[in-house]
Design an enzyme around this catalytic site. Structure first.
Site, mmCIF file in Angstrom:
data_model
loop_
_atom_site.group_PDB
_atom_site.id
_atom_site.type_symbol
_atom_site.label_atom_id
_atom_site.label_comp_id
_atom_site.label_asym_id
_atom_site.label_seq_id
_atom_site.Cartn_x
_atom_site.Cartn_y
_atom_site.Cartn_z
ATOM 1 N N ASP A 96 14.729 -3.343 6.783
ATOM 2 C CA ASP A 96 15.482 -2.190 6.268
ATOM 3 C C ASP A 96 14.690 -0.900 6.292
ATOM 4 O OD1 ASP A 96 13.583 -2.616 4.336
ATOM 5 O OD2 ASP A 96 14.975 -3.336 2.808
ATOM 6 N N GLU A 118 16.808 -10.670 9.090
ATOM 7 C CA GLU A 118 16.892 -10.419 7.640
ATOM 8 C C GLU A 118 18.107 -9.532 7.337
ATOM 9 O OE1 GLU A 118 14.196 -8.085 5.060
ATOM 10 O OE2 GLU A 118 13.281 -9.975 4.517
ATOM 11 N N GLU A 132 16.363 2.144 1.822
ATOM 12 C CA GLU A 132 16.503 0.853 2.509
ATOM 13 C C GLU A 132 17.914 0.291 2.469
ATOM 14 O OE1 GLU A 132 14.103 1.625 0.402
ATOM 15 O OE2 GLU A 132 12.201 1.352 1.451
ATOM 16 N N HIS A 208 5.234 0.336 -4.575
ATOM 17 C CA HIS A 208 5.266 1.411 -3.582
ATOM 18 C C HIS A 208 6.642 2.042 -3.414
ATOM 19 C CE1 HIS A 208 6.861 -1.890 -1.122
ATOM 20 N NE2 HIS A 208 7.457 -0.947 -0.417
ATOM 21 N N ARG A 210 10.028 4.019 -3.090
ATOM 22 C CA ARG A 210 10.326 5.450 -3.231
ATOM 23 C C ARG A 210 11.104 5.756 -4.504
ATOM 24 N NH1 ARG A 210 10.169 8.696 1.860
ATOM 25 N NH2 ARG A 210 8.777 7.437 3.111
ATOM 26 N N HIS A 241 -1.163 0.669 -2.193
ATOM 27 C CA HIS A 241 -0.536 1.162 -0.955
ATOM 28 C C HIS A 241 -1.253 2.433 -0.522
ATOM 29 C CE1 HIS A 241 2.738 2.439 1.704
ATOM 30 N NE2 HIS A 241 3.284 1.238 1.542
#
Ligand code: UD1
Ligand code: UDP
Length: 426
Positions: A96, A118, A132, A208, A210, A241
């Site tokens: 994604d 996926e 995503e 991590h 967003r 990250h």
């Protein structure tokens, strides 16, 4: 021989596609061309190196492409000439990320069919996860072959009107990848991992997303700091990250805490060992939510929603969101109450059995009329006898499965021996 162009750009795509690239190359039924956008430069290279994959094309996009528009535009522009050059019969993408959506769009423009690995995960919240959820939906619209990890993902796709015949339930290739790295018996390489050796309890943290940038991630950082202070005998491992925005929010509250070990992104061997060695996992990662349950590790998901409901239903993953008190209280409950802990610390494999990559190759073969479609992956269900045996075992059970403890300490010893052998005195 059908030509498959495999495109990926970030760490999780690299991990989940590695077993598929290996399996595709092993069959000799396909010509496989691998192109990376390098949306993640370092974190992608770490994975390719471990799995011995050398991309045929590297677009090296991370330079000067800091935002979503740049990554999207750069990927479309970068993939277009590769499509013209190789004229693939199919493009394979996974997951994604923005690489996935943009590469699939480039393929559509060139009228190249797309296989989406996926496929079918959904939260039904437009901005959660952002971007995503929409990337994945757009990939569905663009794809002709949908490789769904679970039957739940198949249902999501069918509900949206996707032709059932174009869907195959394969299991998630992340479990193949995890089993493969454990099977490689490679030593760990991150020196900071020595500082967690022998920890009675290990809290593994990754974050991590967003939608967690800013205040939610600051709350996560503060909650982890409170846990580190409350459990001074425990160790916290936080592989951070590389995104500077993540580091600025997450890390300041953790400064000066002796039992908190912050590292650079771990390579996948080290990460697989770290998950195996952990007592509990706090994460907003998608992949880690899938891996930890298969190693019997309770996971607290630092998000309000998840597109991976299977392990939540199985009881080994709990959605805790980003409220500071809720994170501290739920983690403390697990660390203080053995009954609660062992109720969650069950090895369940709703996401795969390690044979997903073979099913993916079979589904691609079936698509081209080369072979029969694969049998669908069906998640194993714990039998009553297994549940009883688990309840019986749990008193005094170690936080780490003995087989994995052996792997972990064996790998550390090997690495120490190797370091000693390479030292200047020798
Ligand atoms: C991306 C994906 C996300 C996935 C995550 C996995 C998108 C929009 N997001 O998020 O779906 O869950 O990867 O980690 O596709 N950086 C480096 N070197 C690296 C990797 C990252 O320096 O090897 C830094 C760069 O400053 C970069 C930043 O991290 O700008 C963010 O990377 P980016 O790919 O934009 O998004 P992620 O937040 O990592
Ligand atoms: N991972 C890793 N090193 C790390 C952190 C994560 O190898 O320091 C692996 C992790 O085991 C999982 C994958 O990266 O397989 C998940 O990637 P990430 O959390 O970046 O993305 P997501 O899965 O959320 O898209």
């Amino acid at each position: 021989m059908p030509r498959i162009l495999v495109v990926y750009g970030t760490r999780p795509e690299a991990i989940k596609l590695a077993p598929v690239v290996t399996a595709l190359r092993r069959t000799h039924c396909f010509e496989t061309v691998v192109a990376v956008t390098a949306q993640h430069r370092l974190m992608l290279d770490q994975v390719n190196e471990i799995f011995g994959i050398r991309p045929d094309h590297d677009l090296d996009l991370l330079r000067d492409r800091p935002n979503l528009t740049g990554i999207t535009a750069g990927t479309i522009e970068g993939i277009e000439p590769l499509l013209a050059k190789h004229k693939p019969d199919m493009m394979l993408v996974q997951g994604d990320t923005t690489t996935v959506f943009a590469a699939a769009l480039a393929a559509f423009y060139a009228q190249v069919p797309v296989a989406h690995l996926e496929a079918g995960l959904r939260t039904s919240h437009r901005y959660d996860p952002y971007p995503e959820e929409i990337n994945r939906r757009l990939a569905t619209v663009l794809a002709s072959l949908h490789l769904a990890p679970t039957s739940n993902a198949r249902r999501n796709l069918e509900h949206e009107g996707v032709d059932p015949a174009s869907i195959h339930v394969t299991g998630n290739t992340v479990i193949d990848a995890l089993l493969q790295v454990h099977g490689m018996h490679l030593p760990t390489t991150e020196p900071a991992l020595d500082r967690i050796g022998g920890a009675e309890r290990l809290i593994l943290v990754t974050s991590h997303r967003r939608e967690n940038w800013g205040a939610p991630m600051e709350r996560i950082g503060r909650a982890v700091a409170r846990l580190a202070r409350r459990y001074p005998q425990a160790k916290v491992l936080l592989p951070a990250h590389l995104n500077p925005i993540v580091r600025e929010s997450l890390l300041p509250p953790l400064e000066g805490l002796d039992n908190v070990v912050v590292t650079a992104p771990l390579d996948y061997v080290d990460m697989a060992h770290a998950v195996a060695a952990s007592t509990i996992v706090l994460t907003d990662s998608g992949g880690v939510q899938e891996e930890a349950p298969s190693l019997g590790k309770p996971v607290l998901v630092l998000r309000e929603t998840t597109e991976r409901p299977e392990a939540v239903e199985a009881g080994t993953v709990a959605l805790v969101g980003t409220d500071e008190d809720r994170i501290v209280d739920t983690a403390s409950e697990l660390l203080d109450e053995p009954d609660r802990y062992f109720e969650m610390a069950r090895a369940v494999n709703p996401y795969g059995d390690g044979r997903a990559a073979d099913r993916v190759v079979a589904a691609l073969g079936a698509h081209f009329g080369l072979r029969e479609p694969p049998e669908e992956f069906i998640a194993p269900v714990e039998t009553e006898a297994e549940a009883e045996s688990r309840r019986h075992r749990r008193a005094g059970a170690p936080a780490m499965h003995p087989a994995l403890a052996h792997l972990w300490w064996g790998a550390r010893e090997q690495r120490q021996q190797r370091t000693a052998a390479n030292s200047p005195q020798n």
